[in-house]
Design an enzyme around this catalytic site. Structure first.
Site, PDB file in Angstrom:
ATOM      1  N   ASP A 108       0.873  -1.160   0.000  1.00  0.00           N
ATOM      2  CA  ASP A 108       0.000   0.000   0.000  1.00  0.00           C
ATOM      3  C   ASP A 108       0.925   1.230   0.000  1.00  0.00           C
ATOM      4  OD1 ASP A 108      -2.115   1.856   0.815  1.00  0.00           O
ATOM      5  OD2 ASP A 108      -1.238   1.708   2.819  1.00  0.00           O
ATOM      6  N   ASP A 149       0.089   5.136   1.177  1.00  0.00           N
ATOM      7  CA  ASP A 149      -0.071   6.004   2.347  1.00  0.00           C
ATOM      8  C   ASP A 149       0.054   5.243   3.658  1.00  0.00           C
ATOM      9  OD1 ASP A 149      -0.513   8.604   1.722  1.00  0.00           O
ATOM     10  OD2 ASP A 149      -2.689   8.456   1.640  1.00  0.00           O
TER      11      ASP A 149
HETATM   12  O1  M1P Z   1      -4.460   6.395   1.051  1.00  0.00           O
HETATM   13  C1  M1P Z   1      -5.246   6.191  -0.022  1.00  0.00           C
HETATM   14  C2  M1P Z   1      -6.252   7.326  -0.204  1.00  0.00           C
HETATM   15  O2  M1P Z   1      -5.551   8.539  -0.489  1.00  0.00           O
HETATM   16  C3  M1P Z   1      -6.356   9.662  -0.710  1.00  0.00           C
HETATM   17  O3  M1P Z   1      -7.137   9.916   0.443  1.00  0.00           O
HETATM   18  P1  M1P Z   1      -7.237  11.346   1.207  1.00  0.00           P
HETATM   19  O4  M1P Z   1      -7.065  12.411   0.176  1.00  0.00           O
HETATM   20  O5  M1P Z   1      -8.571  11.285   1.860  1.00  0.00           O
HETATM   21  O6  M1P Z   1      -6.130  11.367   2.229  1.00  0.00           O
HETATM   22  C4  M1P Z   1      -7.295   9.426  -1.874  1.00  0.00           C
HETATM   23  O7  M1P Z   1      -6.555   9.386  -3.077  1.00  0.00           O
HETATM   24  C5  M1P Z   1      -8.075   8.127  -1.696  1.00  0.00           C
HETATM   25  O8  M1P Z   1      -8.754   7.812  -2.895  1.00  0.00           O
HETATM   26  C6  M1P Z   1      -7.152   6.975  -1.376  1.00  0.00           C
HETATM   27  O9  M1P Z   1      -7.885   5.810  -1.064  1.00  0.00           O
END
Ligand code: M1P
Length: 253
Positions: free
Chosen positions: A15, A17
């Site tokens: 993953d 983030d």
């Molecule tokens: O971590 C994945 C998510 O990252 C973004 O989320 P947010 O902007 O809410 O932090 C988006 O791109 C989301 O689609 C994605 O799942």
């Protein structure tokens, strides 16, 4: 246990983030070096993120990822990139049809227009290939506003309440909802979660082990379905430093 497999027998699926980067920030150079120099020679490497490819470029140091990763799966794998080239994608427009899409989009816009928040910015619905991303505060908010909204949401559950309403209103539509980041949530047809990328992997590879690393592994988080999938060995992490520590142990580095 230390991995004894050849490079093409083991796939490491990351993953983005919270796993390779801290939330919505750029990968640390040290992590990048570690991944490409120490891990890539020993295992096939891939990323699967909820975000689209552009956001992946922003977070993992630009287009270099096209050369470095064996597979890239933006939007949960609804877009499939192999050795730097797009080889397939799924399309939510075709799947749902225009009438249902408009019913859904109109409802979302109405709901958001009646929602009072401490502040709102622009781009409340981002339409992607295989999913829609809905952001009550607006994707154009600054980093500071992003953090503020996240705190506000933790207290007031704005996203979860909206998801509950959408679930009720669209109980007849093949949709699922997932909170993957700080300010928004993703909406896609059932089964189009991160396990979707395994369909492609099973077609092209013959891996003895597939390891998945993710942080949002609780039910409702966008790593949950793949984390509990029987085809995968799941590793829960909380930061990129965690990911690195697990990899070091796996490969005795
Ligand atoms: O971590 C994945 C998510 O990252 C973004 O989320 P947010 O902007 O809410 O932090 C988006 O791109 C989301 O689609 C994605 O799942």
């Amino acid at each position: 246990m230390v991995v004894q497999l050849e490079r093409d027998e083991i796939l490491l699926l990351f993953d983005v983030d919270g796993t390779l980067t801290f939330p919505r920030t750029v990968i640390e150079p040290e992590m990048e070096k570690f991944l490409y120099e120490k891990i890539k020679p020993k295992a096939t490497i891939a990323i699967v993120g909820g975000s689209d490819l552009e956001k992946m470029f922003e977070q993992i140091n630009g287009k270099r990822i096209l050369q470095e990763f064996d597979f890239i799966f933006p939007e949960n794998g609804l877009v499939q990139i192999e050795k730097g080239k797009e080889v397939g994608s799924a399309n939510i427009k075709q799947h749902l049809g225009e009438a249902t899409l408009q019913r859904f989009i109109n409802f979302v816009l109405r709901y958001l227009s009646e929602l009072d928040l401490p502040f709102k910015r622009g781009t409340f619905l981002e339409f992607r290939n295989g999913m829609m991303n809905i952001c009550p505060v607006g994707r154009q908010c600054s980093r500071e506003e992003r953090n503020l909204f996240n705190e506000y949401d933790n207290e007031h559950h704005i996203r979860q309440k909206m998801i509950d309403t959408l679930r009720k209103e669209f109980h007849d539509v093949d949709l699922t909802y997932s909170i993957g980041g700080q300010i928004s949530f993703d909406v896609f047809p059932k089964g189009w979660d991160k396990t979707y990328c395994l369909r492609h992997i099973e077609k092209v590879g013959n891996f003895k082990e597939i390891h998945f690393f993710g942080d949002k592994t609780e039910p409702g988080g966008n790593d949950y379905e793949i984390f509990v999938d029987k085809r995968v060995i799941g590793h829960k992490v909380t930061t990129p430093h965690d990911t690195k520590a697990i990899l070091k142990e796996m490969f005795a580095i």
